[in-house]
Every structure is written in C-alpha cells, then in structure tokens.
Design a protein around this motif. Structure first.
Motif, PDB file in Angstrom:
ATOM      1  N   LEU A  81       0.865  -1.176   0.000  1.00  0.00           N
ATOM      2  CA  LEU A  81       0.000   0.000   0.000  1.00  0.00           C
ATOM      3  C   LEU A  81       0.903   1.227   0.000  1.00  0.00           C
ATOM      4  O   LEU A  81       1.843   1.311   0.792  1.00  0.00           O
ATOM      5  N   GLU A  82       0.613   2.175  -0.884  1.00  0.00           N
ATOM      6  CA  GLU A  82       1.413   3.390  -0.966  1.00  0.00           C
ATOM      7  C   GLU A  82       0.561   4.595  -0.611  1.00  0.00           C
ATOM      8  O   GLU A  82      -0.554   4.762  -1.115  1.00  0.00           O
ATOM      9  N   LEU A  83       1.111   5.432   0.266  1.00  0.00           N
ATOM     10  CA  LEU A  83       0.468   6.668   0.686  1.00  0.00           C
ATOM     11  C   LEU A  83       1.126   7.832  -0.037  1.00  0.00           C
ATOM     12  O   LEU A  83       2.349   7.985   0.007  1.00  0.00           O
ATOM     13  N   SER A  84       0.332   8.638  -0.713  1.00  0.00           N
ATOM     14  CA  SER A  84       0.879   9.772  -1.448  1.00  0.00           C
ATOM     15  C   SER A  84       1.270  10.891  -0.479  1.00  0.00           C
ATOM     16  O   SER A  84       0.932  10.872   0.701  1.00  0.00           O
ATOM     17  N   ALA A  85       1.983  11.876  -0.993  1.00  0.00           N
ATOM     18  CA  ALA A  85       2.220  13.086  -0.213  1.00  0.00           C
ATOM     19  C   ALA A  85       0.883  13.758   0.080  1.00  0.00           C
ATOM     20  O   ALA A  85      -0.068  13.661  -0.692  1.00  0.00           O
ATOM     21  N   GLY A  86       0.812  14.438   1.217  1.00  0.00           N
ATOM     22  CA  GLY A  86      -0.433  15.087   1.587  1.00  0.00           C
ATOM     23  C   GLY A  86      -0.240  15.989   2.781  1.00  0.00           C
ATOM     24  O   GLY A  86       0.880  16.386   3.104  1.00  0.00           O
ATOM     25  N   GLN A  87      -1.325  16.277   3.450  1.00  0.00           N
ATOM     26  CA  GLN A  87      -1.237  17.151   4.608  1.00  0.00           C
ATOM     27  C   GLN A  87      -2.388  16.895   5.570  1.00  0.00           C
ATOM     28  O   GLN A  87      -3.455  16.402   5.179  1.00  0.00           O
ATOM     29  N   LEU A  88      -2.130  17.232   6.823  1.00  0.00           N
ATOM     30  CA  LEU A  88      -3.131  17.160   7.867  1.00  0.00           C
ATOM     31  C   LEU A  88      -3.474  18.584   8.281  1.00  0.00           C
ATOM     32  O   LEU A  88      -2.590  19.364   8.642  1.00  0.00           O
ATOM     33  N   ARG A  89      -4.755  18.944   8.193  1.00  0.00           N
ATOM     34  CA  ARG A  89      -5.200  20.278   8.578  1.00  0.00           C
ATOM     35  C   ARG A  89      -5.577  20.279  10.055  1.00  0.00           C
ATOM     36  O   ARG A  89      -6.392  19.467  10.501  1.00  0.00           O
ATOM     37  N   VAL A  90      -4.967  21.196  10.801  1.00  0.00           N
ATOM     38  CA  VAL A  90      -5.204  21.280  12.241  1.00  0.00           C
ATOM     39  C   VAL A  90      -5.795  22.647  12.555  1.00  0.00           C
ATOM     40  O   VAL A  90      -5.151  23.676  12.335  1.00  0.00           O
ATOM     41  N   ALA A  91      -7.013  22.670  13.058  1.00  0.00           N
ATOM     42  CA  ALA A  91      -7.682  23.924  13.416  1.00  0.00           C
ATOM     43  C   ALA A  91      -7.361  24.269  14.854  1.00  0.00           C
ATOM     44  O   ALA A  91      -7.484  23.443  15.755  1.00  0.00           O
ATOM     45  N   GLY A  92      -6.918  25.504  15.080  1.00  0.00           N
ATOM     46  CA  GLY A  92      -6.586  25.970  16.419  1.00  0.00           C
ATOM     47  C   GLY A  92      -7.083  27.370  16.643  1.00  0.00           C
ATOM     48  O   GLY A  92      -7.763  27.972  15.805  1.00  0.00           O
ATOM     49  N   GLY A  93      -6.716  27.912  17.815  1.00  0.00           N
ATOM     50  CA  GLY A  93      -7.160  29.244  18.156  1.00  0.00           C
ATOM     51  C   GLY A  93      -6.608  30.316  17.234  1.00  0.00           C
ATOM     52  O   GLY A  93      -7.170  31.405  17.110  1.00  0.00           O
ATOM     53  N   GLU A  94      -5.474  30.041  16.572  1.00  0.00           N
ATOM     54  CA  GLU A  94      -4.852  31.006  15.668  1.00  0.00           C
ATOM     55  C   GLU A  94      -5.117  30.680  14.213  1.00  0.00           C
ATOM     56  O   GLU A  94      -4.389  31.111  13.323  1.00  0.00           O
ATOM     57  N   GLY A  95      -6.137  29.892  13.953  1.00  0.00           N
ATOM     58  CA  GLY A  95      -6.466  29.534  12.586  1.00  0.00           C
ATOM     59  C   GLY A  95      -6.081  28.101  12.264  1.00  0.00           C
ATOM     60  O   GLY A  95      -5.761  27.315  13.156  1.00  0.00           O
ATOM     61  N   THR A  96      -6.095  27.773  10.992  1.00  0.00           N
ATOM     62  CA  THR A  96      -5.803  26.419  10.536  1.00  0.00           C
ATOM     63  C   THR A  96      -4.342  26.291  10.136  1.00  0.00           C
ATOM     64  O   THR A  96      -3.813  27.114   9.390  1.00  0.00           O
ATOM     65  N   GLN A  97      -3.710  25.234  10.633  1.00  0.00           N
ATOM     66  CA  GLN A  97      -2.312  24.950  10.309  1.00  0.00           C
ATOM     67  C   GLN A  97      -2.246  23.686   9.466  1.00  0.00           C
ATOM     68  O   GLN A  97      -2.947  22.708   9.742  1.00  0.00           O
ATOM     69  N   ASN A  98      -1.433  23.698   8.414  1.00  0.00           N
ATOM     70  CA  ASN A  98      -1.261  22.536   7.557  1.00  0.00           C
ATOM     71  C   ASN A  98       0.054  21.837   7.886  1.00  0.00           C
ATOM     72  O   ASN A  98       1.112  22.452   7.864  1.00  0.00           O
ATOM     73  N   MET A  99      -0.026  20.552   8.209  1.00  0.00           N
ATOM     74  CA  MET A  99       1.156  19.747   8.500  1.00  0.00           C
ATOM     75  C   MET A  99       1.377  18.799   7.319  1.00  0.00           C
ATOM     76  O   MET A  99       0.551  17.921   7.052  1.00  0.00           O
ATOM     77  N   ASN A 100       2.462  18.989   6.598  1.00  0.00           N
ATOM     78  CA  ASN A 100       2.726  18.233   5.385  1.00  0.00           C
ATOM     79  C   ASN A 100       3.500  16.948   5.670  1.00  0.00           C
ATOM     80  O   ASN A 100       4.306  16.884   6.600  1.00  0.00           O
ATOM     81  N   PHE A 101       3.265  15.940   4.838  1.00  0.00           N
ATOM     82  CA  PHE A 101       4.061  14.717   4.873  1.00  0.00           C
ATOM     83  C   PHE A 101       4.343  14.285   3.436  1.00  0.00           C
ATOM     84  O   PHE A 101       3.624  14.658   2.507  1.00  0.00           O
TER      85      PHE A 101
END
Length: 289
Positions: A81-101
């Motif tokens: 199984l292969e996982l492509s590049a992507g990101q996890l969106r994290v919503a916080g008090g200062e807005g949304t942060q994108n964590m890339n992999f």
C-alpha cells in the motif's frame, strides 16, 4: 451487478469494483473458494482519498493485496500500500495549520516463514515512523499458538500539534515524541524493550478550563518484560508526578501518583485544586489503592 457464482461447495466472485463518488477512487475485489482446493483473493485500491477516512487528512492510498488459502490451511500472501504526499489540517485558536508529509508505504508478505511486514511514513523534513513486524508462525489457518512476535518501532515526531485533530477535546497541543522499541515474546504475552519518551508536552482542555504544561512521560522496557514508567505535568499553581512499573507477562501494574495544588478543574462554576497521594496496584484483576 457483481459477477457472483455459487455452486455446491464452491464460490466465485469476478472482478467487482466499488467507486467512491464521482472521483477516480475505487476498490476492486476478485476471488474464489472451493472446499477441495482452497481459495484465493485479490484486492486493488486506486486513488482512495484519505478524507473519506479522516476528514482533515489529505492524500491518496493506492495498492494491491493478494492471498491464497490452501485446502490444508496453508496461508500465503503479499501486498503493498502506498500513501501519497499530503497534509493534515489542524484547526486551532490562531487559525488552521497545515502539517505536510511526503508519503509512506506498507509492504507485507506471508510465506512458509510467516508474516513479514514493514511500514514507513516520511515527514516533510525527516522520517516520522518505521515499524517492522514478524510473526514466524503466521502461515496457516487455524493459527497455531503461541504466536512468536518480533519487530521494532521507531518514531520521531518533533511536533505534536496535529494531535488535536485526532482528539477534539484538546487544543494547543505541543511537544515531541521519541520511540525506539523492540517487540518480542508472543502475541498473547508481548514484551517491549527500549524506550518511549514524550518531552515538552502541552495541551489545553477548554471544557475544563485547563492549560496543561510541562507534560513528560518516559517508558523503559527490559528483557524481563518490566516497564519502568515516569512522568508528570503542571496545571495552574501546581503539578503532579507519576512513577511506577508494569509487568507485561504477569499483567500487574503498580503506580504512585503525588501532587501539590494541581489545578484539576477551572470554570466559572467550579475551581478545584488537588494534592493527590495515591498508590495504585493492579494484580490478578484486583485493584488496591
């Protein structure tokens, strides 16, 4: 309609695909089974969106799985199984942060020597996870017992801010996680050798009005199956510390919890400070305090 055929003692499923919405995602399955000759199963996963599994996770999953089961119970298989590049969106008090992999891959095979599997996940700057698992006796059904266990888990997570996306009750999560554990023993009685360390952790719990800081946890495993546990955290004007041991083969746990003026609840209606002095012992399904 799915090309399914049934006859006395036999079953056959032709290539059958399930599509997800209007995109190119699909999961296809094909297989057959006979009581006299055994069976085989094949699966294809094409461009399966991770958002269908976790709403804030972007990326795609592709791969193939193949397996056979002989009439005498011999089990064989392989897949990737292969996982492509992507990101996890994290919503916080200062807005949304994108964590890339940068993606990842799972490879496995089942042969006469049992199951051999490897999982790798790559972060934007470094490898986040590498896990290896071997089950030498997993090669037929029914599964023989005991099932010997071998493997290793290595993780380096420098930023735990994404944890709040997985635990909605938390906000402003922070810290780092280091893990280097070897797996041994059996599936029924696993042993962990090595270390897990959570450092400089932090988290807010808005529903309780808490800001947890200086969160630390360290777990060290030895060849005898004993886990040494130590940790603590600060909240408000105080803190709490944890120490103890866990006996994996015996199933026993002994913990000592001590604290002074730890802020345990902080809302307009209730403010609670606690100074615990607890000794907990779990053994033979009995909890003593």
């Amino acid at each position: 309609p799915a090309p399914l055929m049934l006859s006395g003692g036999a079953l056959s499923l032709g290539d059958t695909c399930l599509r997800a919405g209007t995109d190119s995602s699909r999961v296809c399955v094909q297989g057959d089974w006979s009581g006299s000759t055994g069976g085989q199963l094949a699966m294809r996963i094409q461009a399966l969106s991770l958002q269908r599994l976790v709403a804030d996770l972007e990326g795609q999953l592709d791969g193939e799985l193949r397996g056979t089961l002989a009439a005498d119970g011999a089990l064989r298989g392989q897949g990737e199984l292969e996982l492509s590049a992507g990101q996890l969106r994290v919503a916080g008090g200062e807005g949304t942060q994108n964590m890339n992999f940068r993606g990842g891959k799972l490879d496995f095979s089942v042969a006469e020597g049992g199951l051999d599997a490897t999982l790798v996940v790559e972060g934007e700057q470094q490898r986040l996870l590498r896990a290896e698992l071997q089950l030498p006796a997993l090669n037929r059904l029914p599964l023989p017992e005991p099932q010997p266990l071998q493997g290793r888990i290595q993780a380096n997570l420098d930023d735990l801010s994404g944890l709040q996306a997985l635990v909605p009750a938390l906000e402003a999560t922070a810290g780092s996680l280091r893990t280097d554990l070897q797996l041994a023993g059996t599936l029924q009685q696993p042993l962990l050798l090595g270390q897990l360390a959570l450092l400089d952790g932090a988290a807010d719990v808005p529903s309780a009005g808490l800001e947890l800081r200086q969160i630390e946890l360290r777990v060290d495993g030895d060849p005898a199956g004993q886990l040494a546990i130590a940790g603590g955290l600060a909240s408000g004007p105080g803190r709490v510390d944890l120490s103890g041991r866990a006996d994996l083969p015996g199933g026993g746990v002994a913990l000592t919890i001590t604290g002074n003026r730890l802020l345990a609840y902080n809302t307009p209606d209730v403010r609670a400070l606690v100074s615990p002095e607890l000794r907990l012992n779990w053994d033979s399904d009995v909890l003593n305090m």
